[in-house]
Each structure stands twice: as structure tokens, then as C-alpha cells.
Design a protein around this motif. Structure first.
Motif, PDB file in Angstrom:
ATOM      1  N   MET A   1       0.986  -0.910  -0.142  1.00 31.09           N
ATOM      2  CA  MET A   1       0.017  -0.002   0.145  1.00 31.09           C
ATOM      3  C   MET A   1       1.191   1.246   0.021  1.00 31.09           C
ATOM      4  SD  MET A   1      -3.040   1.346   0.171  1.00 31.09           S
ATOM      5  CE  MET A   1      -4.283   0.224   0.710  1.00 31.09           C
ATOM      6  N   VAL A   2       0.623   2.060  -1.148  1.00 36.82           N
ATOM      7  CA  VAL A   2       1.385   3.466  -0.914  1.00 36.82           C
ATOM      8  C   VAL A   2       0.538   4.387  -0.518  1.00 36.82           C
ATOM      9  CG1 VAL A   2       2.538   5.035  -2.578  1.00 36.82           C
ATOM     10  CG2 VAL A   2       2.866   2.679  -2.887  1.00 36.82           C
ATOM     11  N   VAL A   3       0.939   5.151   0.503  1.00 38.59           N
ATOM     12  CA  VAL A   3       0.040   6.320   0.945  1.00 38.59           C
ATOM     13  C   VAL A   3       0.645   7.538   0.771  1.00 38.59           C
ATOM     14  CG1 VAL A   3      -0.691   7.306   3.229  1.00 38.59           C
ATOM     15  CG2 VAL A   3      -0.697   4.850   2.925  1.00 38.59           C
ATOM     16  N   GLY A   4       1.879   7.571   0.459  1.00 33.98           N
ATOM     17  CA  GLY A   4       2.826   8.854  -0.012  1.00 33.98           C
ATOM     18  C   GLY A   4       2.091   9.238  -1.450  1.00 33.98           C
ATOM     19  N   LEU A   5       2.937  10.122  -1.904  1.00 32.28           N
ATOM     20  CA  LEU A   5       2.438  10.735  -3.139  1.00 32.28           C
ATOM     21  C   LEU A   5       2.770  10.174  -4.453  1.00 32.28           C
ATOM     22  CD1 LEU A   5       2.173  14.505  -1.998  1.00 32.28           C
ATOM     23  CD2 LEU A   5       0.367  12.627  -2.097  1.00 32.28           C
ATOM     24  N   ARG A   6       4.113   9.492  -4.155  1.00 31.93           N
ATOM     25  CA  ARG A   6       4.814   9.085  -5.542  1.00 31.93           C
ATOM     26  C   ARG A   6       5.602   7.791  -5.599  1.00 31.93           C
ATOM     27  NH1 ARG A   6       7.455  14.579  -5.122  1.00 31.93           N
ATOM     28  NH2 ARG A   6       9.291  14.085  -3.964  1.00 31.93           N
ATOM     29  N   GLU A   7       5.442   6.816  -4.475  1.00 29.42           N
ATOM     30  CA  GLU A   7       6.318   5.651  -4.297  1.00 29.42           C
ATOM     31  C   GLU A   7       5.936   4.599  -5.187  1.00 29.42           C
ATOM     32  OE1 GLU A   7       6.413   8.193  -0.758  1.00 29.42           O
ATOM     33  OE2 GLU A   7       4.880   7.024  -1.323  1.00 29.42           O
TER      34      GLU A   7
END
Length: 77
Positions: A1-7
């Protein structure tokens, strides 16, 4: 799961398809940009999180991800 903006791009480059991503610019299905679609392969599009009003914690937890990456998310302790 990516919660950051661009990972998501880094994960896709490593062969890992996230179950969820955060939309940070424009309206792209699964928050996967044109340059990364090939790396997605036949995998289903990630669930797209809306971070406009903060992180949707319930939506992040729902798929029971093995790992949550939130480098550029604004999360604090």
C-alpha cells in the motif's frame, strides 16, 4: 500500500504492484501514470486513495496490506 504521493513508481520498478496508491496529480486510473503502465503488466489497478482531506485510514487498512509505505505522505508521529 502506498500512502505517500509517488512511491508507486519505485515499487513498480522493483516488480511490486501496490494494492493501493494515492492520487497526487491528475486523474489516472489507479494513480498509475502512463510511463509506469508497462510495469503494471496484467495486475489489477491499485485502489486509489484520495488524500485531499487527509489519509483515509480505513481504506488503507481494508486490503490488509503486508507493508504501508508513506514517505511523502505528510504523516507525523
Amino acid at each position: 500500500m502506498v500512502v505517500g504521493l509517488r512511491e508507486q513508481d519505485a515499487l513498480l520498478a522493483l516488480g511490486v504492484v501496490p494494492v493501493g496508491t494515492s492520487e497526487w496529480h491528475g486523474d489516472h486510473p489507479g494513480a498509475i501514470f502512463p510511463w509506469a503502465k508497462k510495469a503494471l503488466g496484467n495486475a489489477p489497478l491499485p485502489t486509489k486513495l484520495n488524500v485531499t482531506d487527509g489519509i483515509e485510514f480505513e481504506k488503507v487498512a481494508a486490503p490488509r496490506p503486508d507493508l504501508i509505505i508513506a514517505v511523502y505522505s505528510g504523516l507525523t508521529k
